[in-house]
Structures are given as structure tokens and as C-alpha cells.
Design a protein around this motif. Structure first.
Motif, PDB file in Angstrom:
ATOM      1  N   LEU A   1       0.823  -1.209   0.000  1.00  0.00           N
ATOM      2  CA  LEU A   1       0.000   0.000   0.000  1.00  0.00           C
ATOM      3  C   LEU A   1       0.857   1.258   0.000  1.00  0.00           C
ATOM      4  O   LEU A   1       0.620   2.188  -0.790  1.00  0.00           O
ATOM      5  N   VAL A   2       1.871   1.295   0.876  1.00  0.00           N
ATOM      6  CA  VAL A   2       2.739   2.469   0.953  1.00  0.00           C
ATOM      7  C   VAL A   2       3.512   2.645  -0.348  1.00  0.00           C
ATOM      8  O   VAL A   2       3.668   3.762  -0.851  1.00  0.00           O
ATOM      9  N   GLY A   3       3.993   1.526  -0.918  1.00  0.00           N
ATOM     10  CA  GLY A   3       4.723   1.617  -2.178  1.00  0.00           C
ATOM     11  C   GLY A   3       3.851   2.103  -3.320  1.00  0.00           C
ATOM     12  O   GLY A   3       4.306   2.832  -4.204  1.00  0.00           O
ATOM     13  N   ALA A   4       2.547   1.721  -3.290  1.00  0.00           N
ATOM     14  CA  ALA A   4       1.649   2.087  -4.384  1.00  0.00           C
ATOM     15  C   ALA A   4       1.202   3.540  -4.307  1.00  0.00           C
ATOM     16  O   ALA A   4       1.099   4.231  -5.322  1.00  0.00           O
ATOM     17  N   VAL A   5       0.917   4.027  -3.078  1.00  0.00           N
ATOM     18  CA  VAL A   5       0.362   5.376  -2.952  1.00  0.00           C
ATOM     19  C   VAL A   5       1.388   6.393  -2.472  1.00  0.00           C
ATOM     20  O   VAL A   5       1.082   7.582  -2.419  1.00  0.00           O
TER      21      VAL A   5
END
Length: 432
Positions: free
Chosen positions: A382-386
Motif C-alpha cells: 500500500l505504501v509503495g503504491a500510494v
């Protein structure tokens, strides 16, 4: 007793094996509940890690800045078990810039720094490289906005000196006021420009500063006179920072608190002030970095953060308890005859409860670790995507962070969730 416990465990394992679909569904519920709880904790840890990374990028990775430390006092920093690393900087003075079109910024302010201090002072190159000897210079790019076309490869002949007001030397925190100060030349220096930097942060160069920042290499730190010390502390040292700072300054912690922290406010005598300023003229902190690393915010902000986290985790726990509880109730319904037969041969209510708790423990031992791993992996994705998408809105990029306390919290709350889910079924099993 041991034989009866073994029989109960065998009954539990046999029941789980014979009802594989229900076992799988219950395990998935535990995994999801644990993943959600761990995910919330990891998101909070990631936000904190992001803010720490942002503050280091903007203001440097040092914790405390000791102002004007004499060479003889560097021994208090060397081999100090509470200091992870420290760097030195020497103020070389000012040089007039006759072509500057900014009347409030007529100088170049030159400092010599040790190699590798770019991260310490949050210096960012836009062109070229950092100086590799004392005759090379890296200059702030904002000097170009005032009619000075300085570029990589230029050779600067500078008249170095000091700004004086009466008998006092002026620094970057003192704005230029024409007619109220004088320039006292000391020596001429020849520098080759090898790098162009982004404008340094306002801690290093305030908006009112009269000199554009320029940096050269501090080649022989041991021969420097008065230096600035930028120290990064270990985790243990940071937790006891006031005690460590007092030890470096050679004063007791109570005096340090009164002078720098303002605790137990009292009158500082001239003798005490001379004592506390004997090693360093002043001690300045990297304010926001310390705030995020130590989580020392106002009580209202911390209460809000804790309350929001607690509400999110409480909602997850309540909904998870209902879902997992249904699985245990279905299991209990299917095993009513088994509990009746066990009761007829003499099992006690406590032993029938144990069967349910054994089942919950087995499912928890499988589901909780998988849930913790899933929560960590989901947060990382999630952190990598957003992370990049929200950079424009937040002003900083999200980075993935993990905390052992977040993992332990997720595991403990998940174990409590499984226990609460099984408790009702265990009470009903005891009544059969």
C-alpha cells in the motif's frame, strides 16, 4: 491428569481434521483480523518513519548542534557511547560580493565542513560535486537570482573577513544594516567552484541572513580553532538526551534543565552561566526530528492520535470477534454429541472448555503469524503504491516503516480477539 489432557487434545485435533473447510474458514478469519490490526499499527509506524525521513531530508540528520566548541573540548564527543556520529564545521567568515543586486545580501558566507556532512546539514547538489579539498567551493544556487552568474568551473578571488558591530562579531542570524556595521578584512582566498547547491535550510541560512552560503572542505579538523559540532545520538542516548548533554557540558542535569529546557525555572547566576557555556556557547536542537523520533508532542495531539488508532483497532476487534465467534459456534453445534459422550464418561465442565480453547489455540498459532506477515506485506504494498501519489498533497513521500512494537501489538490484540471469540463457545460447551 496428563492422560486426560492428551485425550482432550486428540479430540480437538481429530475434530479440526474432520472439518477441514470450517477449519480453513476460521483460520482465514483470524488471518484477516490479525492482518488488519497489524496493518493499522504498521501504517502508523510508516507515517512516523516518513516524517523522520522528511525532517532529515529538510533539516539534516543531526540531533543537537553545539555552538562554538573549542578544540580542547572535542574530547567530550570522541568515543562517547551515547553519540552515534558527529561532524564538524568551521566558520571561515564573510566575503563582500560587489556585484550583488540584493542590498540585504551583500556577502558570501564561507564555511568549511568535514567530508560526508551533506546528510548532516541536508545539503543537496544540483550541479557538480562537493569540494574535495580546501581550495574548492560549493555555492548556493540562489546567488544567481541576484545578478551573480556563478557556475561550476569559475575561480573566485575572495577577500575574507568578519562583520563587526562595535567589538562584537556578527553572524548569519544578524541581518545586514548599512551604516551600523563594518567589514574587517583578514585574508584573501582563491576558490574554484565545483558544485552548485540548493538553498540551505533556514536553520543554516535564515531569510534575514546577509550572506549566501558557500562550503569548502575542512581538511585538518584537528587544527581548526572554534568549531560547530553536529551530533547524532544513539537510541539510548536520545532517550536520555538531557543527561547526555549535561555530561558533555560538564554540569549537573538540574542546571541544564533550568538553562535550556526551562524546567524548575530559577535565577541563573553569572557563575552558573559561565559554567554551562564553558564547553559550548549554546546548544541547539533539531526540533522536529526530535519531536518525531521521541514522539514528544503536546498531550492533545498525542491523545488524538491514540484515540483515532484505538477506535480503528476496536472496530476491527469487535467485527472480528463476531465473525470468528460464529465459526466456533458452528463447530460447537456440530460437536454437541461428542461433548455429550465425553460428559457421560466423566469429563468435567473445565475439561470441555479446554477442548474449545485448545482448538482456538491451534487456529491462533497458525492464523496469527500468517496474519502478522500478511499485514506487514499489505502495508508495504500500500505504501509503495500510494507513496508517490500523495507526495504532492502531503509535501513529503511516504516510506514504509516497521516497528517491533507494532508487530507485538498486532499479535497480542489478535490473540485476545481469538480468545474472546472462543470464550462464548467454551461456556456453552461446559453446559452440555
Amino acid at each position: 491428569m496428563r492422560e486426560s489432557a492428551n485425550v482432550l487434545k486428540k479430540c480437538c485435533f481429530r475434530s479440526l481434521k474432520e472439518n477441514q473447510k470450517r477449519t480453513a474458514v476460521t483460520s482465514v478469519g483470524i488471518v484477516l483480523a490479525t492482518a488488519l490490526i497489524t496493518g493499522v499499527a504498521c501504517i502508523l509506524a510508516s507515517f512516523r518513519a516518513s516524517m523522520i525521513a522528511y525532517e532529515k531530508q529538510q533539516n539534516g540528520d543531526y540531533h543537537y548542534h553545539f555552538v562554538e566548541v573549542g578544540q580542547e573540548n572535542l574530547k567530550y564527543f570522541q568515543n562517547n557511547i551515547n553519540i552515534e556520529k558527529y561532524g564538524l564545521a568551521e566558520n571561515l567568515g564573510y566575503a563582500p560580493l560587489e556585484e550583488s543586486q540584493n542590498p540585504d545580501k551583500p556577502y558570501l558566507h564561507v564555511s568549511a565542513i568535514e567530508k560526508g556532512m551533506e546528510s548532516t546539514l541536508a545539503l543537496k547538489l544540483t550541479e557538480g560535486r562537493m569540494p574535495e579539498n580546501g581550495s574548492e567551493l560549493a555555492v548556493g544556487s540562489h546567488v544567481r537570482s541576484n545578478g551573480l552568474d556563478i557556475k561550476v568551473g569559475d575561480v573566485l578571488e575572495l577577500q575574507m573577513g568578519e562583520r563587526m558591530a562595535g567589538e562584537s562579531a556578527l553572524g548569519q542570524e544578524n541581518p545586514y544594516i548599512e551604516g551600523e556595521e563594518r567589514f574587517v578584512p583578514s585574508s584573501r582566498k582563491r576558490y574554484t567552484v565545483v558544485g552548485i547547491l540548493e538553498r540551505p535550510n533556514q536553520v543554516w541560512e535564515p531569510r534575514i541572513a546577509p550572506g549566501y552560503s558557500a562550503f569548502t572542505l575542512l581538511e585538518e579538523p584537528e587544527r581548526a580553532g572554534v568549531v560547530e559540532v553536529y551530533a547524532s545520538y544513539t537510541k539510548k542516548g536520545l532517550r536520555n538526551a538531557q543527561q547526555v548533554n549535561a555530561g558533555i557540558l560538564g554540569v549537573d542535569e538540574e542546571l541544564y534543565r533550568r538553562y535550556y529546557v526551562g524546567e524548575a525555572l530559577g535565577i541563573i547566576t553569572p557563575e552558573e552561566e559561565a559554567q554551562i557555556r564553558a564547553v559550548a556557547k549554546n546548544v541547539q536542537e533539531n526540533y522536529w526530528l526530535l519531536k518525531w523520533e521521541l514522539l514528544i508532542f503536546s498531550s492533545n495531539i498525542m491523545k488524538m492520535l491514540y484515540a483515532m488508532s484505538a477506535i480503528a483497532i476496536l472496530i476491527i476487534i469487535v467485527t472480528s470477534v463476531f465473525c470468528i465467534h460464529n465459526s466456533f459456534m458452528i463447530s460447537l453445534t456440530e460437536k454437541m454429541k461428542l461433548y455429550g459422550r465425553l460428559a457421560s464418561v466423566g469429563t468435567t465442565r473445565g475439561q470441555q472448555k479446554k477442548i474449545v480453547y485448545y482448538e482456538a489455540a491451534v487456529l491462533g498459532l497458525v492464523g496469527v503469524p500468517l496474519g502478522v506477515i500478511s499485514g506487514i506485506a499489505a502495508t508495504a504494498v500500500l505504501v509503495g503504491a500510494v507513496g508517490g501519489l500523495v507526495e504532492d498533497a502531503l509535501g513529503f513521500r511516504l516510506v514504509f516503516g516497521i516497528s517491533i512494537w507494532a508487530i507485538l501489538l498486532g499479535a497480542a490484540l489478535s490473540a485476545a480477539t481469538v480468545y474472546l471469540s472462543a470464550a462464548g463457545s467454551a461456556r456453552r460447551a461446559a453446559q452440555v
